[in-house]
Design a protein around this motif. Sequence first.
Motif, PDB file in Angstrom:
ATOM      1  N   ILE A  12       0.859  -1.180   0.000  1.00 64.01           N
ATOM      2  CA  ILE A  12       0.000   0.000   0.000  1.00 64.01           C
ATOM      3  C   ILE A  12       0.895   1.230   0.000  1.00 64.01           C
ATOM      4  O   ILE A  12       1.731   1.400   0.905  1.00 64.01           O
ATOM      5  CB  ILE A  12      -0.916   0.021   1.236  1.00 64.01           C
ATOM      6  CG1 ILE A  12      -1.783  -1.246   1.291  1.00 64.01           C
ATOM      7  CG2 ILE A  12      -1.803   1.276   1.232  1.00 64.01           C
ATOM      8  CD1 ILE A  12      -2.503  -1.424   2.607  1.00 64.01           C
ATOM      9  N   ASP A  13       0.756   2.081  -1.009  1.00 60.41           N
ATOM     10  CA  ASP A  13       1.478   3.344  -1.028  1.00 60.41           C
ATOM     11  C   ASP A  13       0.757   4.321  -0.108  1.00 60.41           C
ATOM     12  O   ASP A  13      -0.425   4.626  -0.309  1.00 60.41           O
ATOM     13  CB  ASP A  13       1.527   3.907  -2.445  1.00 60.41           C
ATOM     14  CG  ASP A  13       2.367   3.040  -3.372  1.00 60.41           C
ATOM     15  OD1 ASP A  13       3.346   2.440  -2.888  1.00 60.41           O
ATOM     16  OD2 ASP A  13       2.023   2.945  -4.564  1.00 60.41           O
ATOM     17  N   PHE A  14       1.489   4.810   0.888  1.00 55.94           N
ATOM     18  CA  PHE A  14       0.852   5.652   1.908  1.00 55.94           C
ATOM     19  C   PHE A  14       1.579   6.986   2.010  1.00 55.94           C
ATOM     20  O   PHE A  14       2.802   7.042   2.157  1.00 55.94           O
ATOM     21  CB  PHE A  14       0.880   4.940   3.266  1.00 55.94           C
ATOM     22  CG  PHE A  14       0.141   5.668   4.341  1.00 55.94           C
ATOM     23  CD1 PHE A  14      -1.248   5.696   4.342  1.00 55.94           C
ATOM     24  CD2 PHE A  14       0.822   6.327   5.343  1.00 55.94           C
ATOM     25  CE1 PHE A  14      -1.931   6.377   5.334  1.00 55.94           C
ATOM     26  CE2 PHE A  14       0.153   7.006   6.336  1.00 55.94           C
ATOM     27  CZ  PHE A  14      -1.235   7.022   6.338  1.00 55.94           C
ATOM     28  N   ASN A  15       0.788   8.057   1.934  1.00 55.52           N
ATOM     29  CA  ASN A  15       1.325   9.414   2.048  1.00 55.52           C
ATOM     30  C   ASN A  15       0.950   9.980   3.414  1.00 55.52           C
ATOM     31  O   ASN A  15      -0.228   9.995   3.792  1.00 55.52           O
ATOM     32  CB  ASN A  15       0.758  10.303   0.932  1.00 55.52           C
ATOM     33  CG  ASN A  15       1.572  11.579   0.767  1.00 55.52           C
ATOM     34  OD1 ASN A  15       2.028  12.154   1.753  1.00 55.52           O
ATOM     35  ND2 ASN A  15       1.732  12.014  -0.468  1.00 55.52           N
ATOM     36  N   LEU A  16       1.951  10.444   4.153  1.00 50.65           N
ATOM     37  CA  LEU A  16       1.702  10.959   5.499  1.00 50.65           C
ATOM     38  C   LEU A  16       0.741  12.134   5.503  1.00 50.65           C
ATOM     39  O   LEU A  16       0.006  12.353   6.475  1.00 50.65           O
ATOM     40  CB  LEU A  16       3.029  11.374   6.155  1.00 50.65           C
ATOM     41  CG  LEU A  16       4.082  10.271   6.297  1.00 50.65           C
ATOM     42  CD1 LEU A  16       5.336  10.830   6.942  1.00 50.65           C
ATOM     43  CD2 LEU A  16       3.547   9.119   7.116  1.00 50.65           C
ATOM     44  N   SER A  17       0.719  12.893   4.424  1.00 50.08           N
ATOM     45  CA  SER A  17      -0.177  14.051   4.368  1.00 50.08           C
ATOM     46  C   SER A  17      -1.641  13.635   4.359  1.00 50.08           C
ATOM     47  O   SER A  17      -2.529  14.439   4.662  1.00 50.08           O
ATOM     48  CB  SER A  17       0.126  14.884   3.122  1.00 50.08           C
ATOM     49  OG  SER A  17      -0.116  14.142   1.935  1.00 50.08           O
ATOM     50  N   ARG A  18      -1.917  12.360   4.009  1.00 55.15           N
ATOM     51  CA  ARG A  18      -3.297  11.889   3.970  1.00 55.15           C
ATOM     52  C   ARG A  18      -3.910  11.869   5.365  1.00 55.15           C
ATOM     53  O   ARG A  18      -5.118  12.074   5.527  1.00 55.15           O
ATOM     54  CB  ARG A  18      -3.333  10.493   3.356  1.00 55.15           C
ATOM     55  CG  ARG A  18      -4.725   9.950   3.070  1.00 55.15           C
ATOM     56  CD  ARG A  18      -5.426  10.736   1.996  1.00 55.15           C
ATOM     57  NE  ARG A  18      -6.705  10.144   1.629  1.00 55.15           N
ATOM     58  CZ  ARG A  18      -7.643  10.767   0.949  1.00 55.15           C
ATOM     59  NH1 ARG A  18      -7.453  12.030   0.547  1.00 55.15           N
ATOM     60  NH2 ARG A  18      -8.778  10.166   0.649  1.00 55.15           N
TER      61      ARG A  18
END
Length: 446
Positions: free
Chosen positions: A332-338
């Motif tokens: 899973i590609d996860f962006n902290l800004s999400r």
Amino acid sequence: CGAPNLETGQKIAFAKEGALLYNHRSGGKEALKSTKIRGVPSSGMICSEKELGLSDDHSGILVLPDTAETGTPLVEEFGDFIFDADITPNRPDCLSIIGIAREIAAITGKTIAEPPSTHLEVGPHIAEKVNVHVEDADLCPRYTAGLLSGLTIGPSPKWLSTNLEKAGIRSINNVVDVTNYVMLEYGQPMHAFDFDTLNGKTVFVRKAVEGEQLAALDEQTYELRSPMLVIADSKGPVGLAGIIGGVNSGVTEKTSSVLLESANFNHTNTYLTRTKTGITTDASYRFERGIRPELAPIALRRAISLILNICGGEASEGMIDVYPGQGAPETIDFNLSRVKQILGIELDRVTLDQLLVSLGFGIEEKNDDGKIVLTAPYWRTDIAIEDDVVEEIARISGYDSIPTTMISTPIPHHSPKPLRELRESVRDTLAGLGMQEVISYPITNL
């Protein structure tokens, strides 16, 4: 008392008049009343395990250890905490003790210690003694099995039967009890076959053939049809996959060799088979909700270890592991800004990493641009996209920690629409007079 095992000086469970006990004649609980037995007044009872609701044993009274202190309330000797958990359908991992423990560990910042599962293996390899053929990988993504021989089948140790009975499962024999115990531990249903009754020493995992029958362990015979999935030997079905075993291959006191199955079955097909046959079991309940294939060998090793400790015997070298759908773990590609975008909170990288690791996530790669690559815990079936991860962060961090903020723009002013309001008013009035509205689909694309 007329119990055959009554002796002078025993420590026993004594119920006074008014105690609520199970009456095996009426099948329900009743308050104990004073009576006469053989003309002698009796204002109490020496209880069996069945009368106390501890088990089905009514062969004699419950004899307590000599260390039990006279006059002590029985709850102090046998009392325990029973947790009644209400699990939502998307969390089959929590239909197990270890699953609940993982949740508690994540919330409290602790770690769990999984039970031991190591055991001695003796050659030759299991593949030289038994063959397994999975004919439909979609209905059976993974099938693992172990082979044990030289076992002594009999009643389970007290700790094992008691724990099963507390969970509402009847004790049968030591091997079957272990399979149920491991199911409660890990959430992975298992089944034990009497290996000597398997024709051709071959297991086929296949769709049922129209007209086949299975004499099941519940003493009922079922008509089978495709696409019901069966476990079969060279002569026919010996079990209904993920639901119930057959009586012709069940473990009895005469069994000495056991083929232990720990497999993964399609949840939709299990549900359809259960509804068509009307058989509901602890196994079908779990398989219907979806179980990860990775659980199968873990539970198998644990069960083999327990059976060897309790029943003696030895385990063949290795295990059968048919896993046609095995591939690299999905990431899973996860962006902290999400996290900030959805929850309105900011977490530093250290805190975020600790939280994700506590939930069982694997952090494969870290980038300087705020993006990380995650692998979901192998026991979770409900995490597939970035927002699933955000939901886990909110759940474990605590919903109370999410700030309440005003929306960024004003709410638009109300714009009156008289025609729409009239239409809605007429619709409500007509419906109130008992009329029905019909909305039909157009049959042209004009």
